[in-house]
Design a protein around this motif. Structure first.
Motif, PDB file in Angstrom:
ATOM      1  N   ALA A   1       5.276  -1.970  -4.370  1.00 36.95           N
ATOM      2  CA  ALA A   1       5.265  -0.717  -5.052  1.00 36.95           C
ATOM      3  C   ALA A   1       4.363   0.550  -5.425  1.00 36.95           C
ATOM      4  CB  ALA A   1       6.647  -1.431  -5.423  1.00 36.95           C
ATOM      5  N   VAL A   2       3.241  -0.875  -5.943  1.00 40.98           N
ATOM      6  CA  VAL A   2       2.542   0.132  -6.629  1.00 40.98           C
ATOM      7  C   VAL A   2       1.347   1.470  -5.727  1.00 40.98           C
ATOM      8  CG1 VAL A   2      -0.581   0.501  -7.615  1.00 40.98           C
ATOM      9  CG2 VAL A   2       1.633  -1.580  -8.416  1.00 40.98           C
ATOM     10  N   LYS A   3       1.510   1.464  -4.915  1.00 42.95           N
ATOM     11  CA  LYS A   3       0.916   2.296  -3.711  1.00 42.95           C
ATOM     12  C   LYS A   3       1.874   3.715  -4.072  1.00 42.95           C
ATOM     13  CE  LYS A   3      -0.886   3.259   0.740  1.00 42.95           C
ATOM     14  NZ  LYS A   3      -1.050   4.930   0.353  1.00 42.95           N
ATOM     15  N   ILE A   4       3.503   3.123  -3.464  1.00 41.87           N
ATOM     16  CA  ILE A   4       4.513   4.009  -3.368  1.00 41.87           C
ATOM     17  C   ILE A   4       4.311   4.691  -4.551  1.00 41.87           C
ATOM     18  CG2 ILE A   4       6.751   4.751  -3.352  1.00 41.87           C
ATOM     19  CD1 ILE A   4       6.510   2.049  -1.378  1.00 41.87           C
ATOM     20  N   LEU A   5       4.518   4.392  -6.122  1.00 44.09           N
ATOM     21  CA  LEU A   5       4.553   5.240  -6.979  1.00 44.09           C
ATOM     22  C   LEU A   5       3.489   6.139  -7.429  1.00 44.09           C
ATOM     23  CD1 LEU A   5       6.493   1.706  -9.208  1.00 44.09           C
ATOM     24  CD2 LEU A   5       7.061   4.438  -8.485  1.00 44.09           C
ATOM     25  N   MET A   6       2.537   5.279  -6.940  1.00 43.05           N
ATOM     26  CA  MET A   6       1.019   5.530  -7.441  1.00 43.05           C
ATOM     27  C   MET A   6       0.787   7.951  -6.243  1.00 43.05           C
ATOM     28  SD  MET A   6      -2.001   3.367  -8.068  1.00 43.05           S
ATOM     29  CE  MET A   6      -2.672   5.090  -9.111  1.00 43.05           C
TER      30      MET A   6
END
Length: 61
Positions: A18-23
């Motif tokens: 989910a880090v990529k989505i949030l970033m």
């Protein structure tokens, strides 16, 4: 399941991808102290991001 009340730090622990989505949405300070206690709903409000869109993407992982 991730909800609007999920804490950013907990989301990252549960779904590291989910880090990529949030970033991609401009949430670049995922490691900052506020991320450990900030709800997803609050983060989306601060960044002017559509909460339902982010939730759909994260929960589709």
């Amino acid at each position: 399941m991730i909800t609007k009340d999920s804490i950013i730090g907990d989301i990252i622990k549960e779904k590291p991808e989910a880090v990529k989505i949030l970033m991609d949405y401009g949430m670049g300070c995922l490691g900052c102290p506020s991320a450990t206690m900030e709800r997803l709903e609050q983060a989306c409000e601060i960044h002017g991001i559509d909460l339902d869109e982010v939730l759909a993407k994260i929960n589709s992982l």
